[in-house]
Design a protein around this motif. Sequence first.
Motif, PDB file in Angstrom:
ATOM      1  N   PHE A 223       0.597  -1.192  -0.154  1.00 23.30           N
ATOM      2  CA  PHE A 223      -0.116  -0.162  -0.067  1.00 23.30           C
ATOM      3  C   PHE A 223       0.717   1.362   0.149  1.00 23.30           C
ATOM      4  O   PHE A 223       0.525   2.402  -0.708  1.00 23.30           O
TER       5      PHE A 223
ATOM      6  N   THR B 100      -0.016   4.931  -1.203  1.00 28.94           N
ATOM      7  CA  THR B 100      -1.177   5.365  -0.521  1.00 28.94           C
ATOM      8  C   THR B 100      -0.805   5.893   0.901  1.00 28.94           C
ATOM      9  O   THR B 100      -0.922   4.964   1.715  1.00 28.94           O
TER      10      THR B 100
ATOM     11  N   THR C  19     -10.525  -0.059   2.944  1.00 29.45           N
ATOM     12  CA  THR C  19      -9.264  -0.468   2.608  1.00 29.45           C
ATOM     13  C   THR C  19      -8.789  -1.124   3.978  1.00 29.45           C
ATOM     14  O   THR C  19      -8.112  -2.259   3.975  1.00 29.45           O
TER      15      THR C  19
END
Length: 484
Positions: free
Chosen positions: A49, A206, A438
């Motif tokens: 991520f 992210t 998420t």
Amino acid sequence: MTIDTTSAGAVEKAGLKGHIGVFELVFISLGSSAPLASVVGFLAFAIVFAGIGAPGLIALVMALVLVFSVGYTAMARYLPNPGAFYAFITAGLGRAAGLGGALLAVYFYFLATVGSYMFFGIAADNMVHELFGGPHIAWYWYTLVSLAAVAILSYFNIELSGKVLTVLTAVMLGALALFVVVTFARGGAQGISLQPFTWHAMTSGTVGVGLLFGVLYFMSFEICPIFREECKRPEKTVPRATYIAVVVIGLARILPCWALITAFGVSHIMPLVTNDPAGAVLTAMTRMVGKPLADACIVLVMTAMFGTVLALTNVMARYFYSFGVDGALPRFLGRAHPRHHSPYIASLFTSVLLLICLLAFIFTGADPSAWYGRIMGVASFAMIIVLLLTSLSVIAFFRSRRKSGIKEATAWHRTIAPLIASVGMAALLYEAVVQFATLTGRSRAEDIVFQVMTWGVLLVGILLTLWYRSRRPEVYERIGRQEV
């Protein structure tokens, strides 16, 4: 049923007792964070991520947690009340926020424990099958056996659990240190690079999700004050152990994450962790140190998760004990064992609650590999809320006592550091709300249910406090382990 509160109070006078020092308290905190298990099970996902800047983002979270600890430990010096978040939030923001925040703390510890038990069952089955060539056995049999063992250990004085956690954690840290040292000594696939700590790398993925993973790694640093009654010289032991725990927990994630990237090379790490996030760390260990260490880590991951559930069960038991002492929950929970000076009834109560929850998953045929990550995601969301409430409570606590003689605490301890921590935690909470899907990997509708449940726990505590204020003022006065 009528509870004999007189006898309960008499037993409680014995109180919780122990002789935990800084060393033992640090290892209790480290044990509940399961450094090796989080590295093997979750570290590659952080890189998926956050990109190769994951080590830098974890370092940023460590800095924020250290800033949070400034006010947290300063308040601990002036607040002798046991109960950790329960006492802290009450002293700063009032009884309603205190009980609500404490219930929310128990909620995230409970979820983290359930998720850890599931992970333990999976790890044990993989170990027996892959390492020893044994048959596949349903995950829950391993989980139920470990639950029974934890229930027995947590019944006794915390010093017994502390000794177990010290041994388990020391071995795990040794394995991680060996991997890190050998990887950097050999230089990895493309040499040692500082790129993971550059701003460009840290913002390449992210960022919000990377920071939230970082917060999850630090779960347990805050548990030191909950054992205040069982420490020797708690006014010094608790703050020192908290700072040391934060630094060690952080380094035990930052350095292995950097070593994992180094082992494969900054140019090759992303496709490798994307294709095999669950096996990337063990593959790197095999490549750098050899298969014996990787095999040993399979065993150590299982022991790491056992240490986690043991530590978290002890933490929850002490929250229930505090609730029982105050009368916020049935008073029998506030009884200390006359010989072991442990919260033995609260410990058994905690184990029973965990058993009921796990049986619900077992009888519904839930897949633990699909659930434990989601549960941990919700736990991290709840944890951020509690940390934000605590940061705000530190500011309010010192402001309300400016004229009470507290002069040793500087403006940095009283206001500046807690304010920085509050802003940081508020930003993380915003990211947690935005990135909730998420975190949990569920549909939007299920995300709403999880969020309503989480905020609902806080609301239940607030409403229960208001009910006590109108119907049972003697209980209301004691909420937050207040002396009346």
